[in-house]
Design an enzyme around this catalytic site. Structure first.
Site, PDB file in Angstrom:
ATOM      1  N   LYS A   1       0.843  -1.203   0.000  1.00 27.14           N
ATOM      2  CA  LYS A   1       0.000   0.000   0.000  1.00 27.14           C
ATOM      3  C   LYS A   1       0.877   1.251   0.000  1.00 27.14           C
ATOM      4  O   LYS A   1       0.610   2.224  -0.712  1.00 27.14           O
ATOM      5  CB  LYS A   1      -0.928  -0.003   1.225  1.00 27.14           C
ATOM      6  CG  LYS A   1      -2.033  -1.040   1.125  1.00 27.14           C
ATOM      7  CD  LYS A   1      -2.780  -1.255   2.442  1.00 27.14           C
ATOM      8  CE  LYS A   1      -3.734  -2.431   2.306  1.00 27.14           C
ATOM      9  NZ  LYS A   1      -4.342  -2.876   3.563  1.00 27.14           N
TER      10      LYS A   1
ATOM     11  N   GLN B   1      -4.944  -1.794   9.720  1.00 29.24           N
ATOM     12  CA  GLN B   1      -4.741  -3.107   9.119  1.00 29.24           C
ATOM     13  C   GLN B   1      -5.267  -4.197  10.062  1.00 29.24           C
ATOM     14  O   GLN B   1      -4.979  -4.191  11.261  1.00 29.24           O
ATOM     15  CB  GLN B   1      -3.238  -3.300   8.828  1.00 29.24           C
ATOM     16  CG  GLN B   1      -2.917  -4.565   8.061  1.00 29.24           C
ATOM     17  CD  GLN B   1      -3.452  -4.563   6.625  1.00 29.24           C
ATOM     18  OE1 GLN B   1      -3.568  -3.520   6.000  1.00 29.24           O
ATOM     19  NE2 GLN B   1      -3.789  -5.724   6.116  1.00 29.24           N
TER      20      GLN B   1
ATOM     21  N   ASP C   1     -11.469   2.040   3.905  1.00 22.74           N
ATOM     22  CA  ASP C   1     -11.698   0.594   3.819  1.00 22.74           C
ATOM     23  C   ASP C   1     -13.178   0.276   3.646  1.00 22.74           C
ATOM     24  O   ASP C   1     -13.533  -0.835   3.260  1.00 22.74           O
ATOM     25  CB  ASP C   1     -11.251  -0.064   5.133  1.00 22.74           C
ATOM     26  CG  ASP C   1      -9.983  -0.866   5.009  1.00 22.74           C
ATOM     27  OD1 ASP C   1      -9.687  -1.336   3.906  1.00 22.74           O
ATOM     28  OD2 ASP C   1      -9.307  -1.035   6.038  1.00 22.74           O
TER      29      ASP C   1
HETATM   30  N1  GUN Z   1      -6.639  -7.362   6.223  1.00 19.88           N
HETATM   31  C1  GUN Z   1      -6.883  -8.143   5.152  1.00 19.88           C
HETATM   32  N2  GUN Z   1      -7.524  -7.445   4.202  1.00 19.88           N
HETATM   33  C2  GUN Z   1      -7.688  -6.191   4.672  1.00 19.88           C
HETATM   34  C3  GUN Z   1      -8.262  -5.001   4.142  1.00 19.88           C
HETATM   35  O1  GUN Z   1      -8.792  -4.951   3.023  1.00 19.88           O
HETATM   36  N3  GUN Z   1      -8.217  -3.914   4.953  1.00 19.88           N
HETATM   37  C4  GUN Z   1      -7.675  -3.948   6.189  1.00 19.88           C
HETATM   38  N4  GUN Z   1      -7.694  -2.835   6.911  1.00 19.88           N
HETATM   39  N5  GUN Z   1      -7.120  -5.021   6.710  1.00 19.88           N
HETATM   40  C5  GUN Z   1      -7.134  -6.142   5.950  1.00 19.88           C
END
Ligand code: GUN
Length: 283
Positions: A51, A95, A118
């Site tokens: 990211k 996350q 998200d």
């Molecule tokens: N962990 C696995 N996939 C995701 C996601 O799309 N967003 C977040 N914040 N954590 C994750």
């Protein structure tokens, strides 16, 4: 004939477009994204790094805030509150998964819905459920972009989504319903899963079990979307679908890697930019 959906290529195209849009935009400040990473889960570290790299490529100001696995819930909530009030960050992402002492629901509730890139806040999930989405969970959003880029029709089609998570399965079903697909959500307690998935024109799999979907589960000519990211015994990245045996019988299929994953990151960047536009226009 099978088409392998090039998620990586599509993601690169969309990221290039977004980079140009941001460069030509008259935003006062660059779009800003803060990613909060708690602890040292190896998979999370990789996702967060990807990211960060994407944000840098595109011209999105990004920060990774690393907190120890021992952090208290109170301290994490205080940190989120700080970013909610910081105008430099238009998007906040925590996350997942979080360590056990932290209540994930409380954390997701604490993020300002306007900064919830998200799309996991109850307000944003509620808007999605009502057919008026604002922030959309990035993985299902990226899958919808793939359907459109490859002109895969959805209206009236039988779609089976395997997996009922709040992150993928449930929002995926809502997006497909809004496009007039006939959607069934299956999960680990579904009886005779193969009999159900064999009826699917489009099969979307997000169960987190490597190579679980073999050819007995798939109707010839189906579209198969694989959200899985698993490691096999040799440490190789594999999807939930046994690609080599399933691919030849499909019309379209996503590979792992280079399928859904790069699209998830791309939609996060697009939503961060859109959030920045909305926040700037609001002042
Ligand atoms: N962990 C696995 N996939 C995701 C996601 O799309 N967003 C977040 N914040 N954590 C994750």
């Amino acid at each position: 004939m099978t088409t392998i959906i090039d998620g990586k290529g599509l993601a690169e195209r969309l990221q290039q477009e977004l980079k140009e849009t941001i460069a030509n935009d008259s935003l006062e400040n660059p779009p800003g994204l803060v990613v909060i990473l708690v602890g040292d889960n190896p998979a999370s570290q990789v996702y967060v790094r990807n990211k960060e790299l994407a944000a840098k490529r595109i011209g999105i100001h990004s920060k990774v805030d690393r907190l120890p696995a021992s952090v208290t819930e109170e301290a994490l909530l205080a940190r989120i509150d700080q970013y909610n009030r910081d105008a430099a960050f238009h998007g906040i992402l925590v996350q997942l998964p979080l360590p056990i002492q932290i209540d994930e629901e409380k954390v997701l509730d604490a993020i300002d819905p306007k900064k919830d890139v998200d799309g996991f806040h109850p307000l944003n999930l509620g808007k999605l459920f009502l057919g008026k989405p604002e922030m959309i969970p990035c993985t299902p959003y990226g899958i919808m972009k793939m359907f459109d880029a490859y002109h895969i029709p959805l209206e009236g089609k039988k779609v089976v989504v395997v997996g009922r998570s709040n992150i993928v399965g449930k929002p995926m079903a809502q997006l497909l319903l809004a496009r007039h697909a006939t959607v069934t959500i299956a999960h680990s307690r579904t009886e005779d899963l193969a009999a159900l998935t064999q009826t699917a024109d489009i099969l979307i799999v997000a169960i987190g079990r490597g190579n679980f979907i073999t050819k007995e589960f798939v109707k010839p000519g189906a579209v198969v979307i694989d959200v899985g990211m698993n490691r096999d015994q040799d440490g190789k990245l594999v999807g939930d679908v046994a690609f080599d045996e399933v691919a030849p019988m499909t019309s379209f299929i996503t590979p792992v890697p280079k399928g859904v994953g790069p699209m998830t990151i791309t939609m996060l960047m697009i939503q961060t930019y859109e959030a920045a536009k909305r926040q700037e226009n609001a002042v």
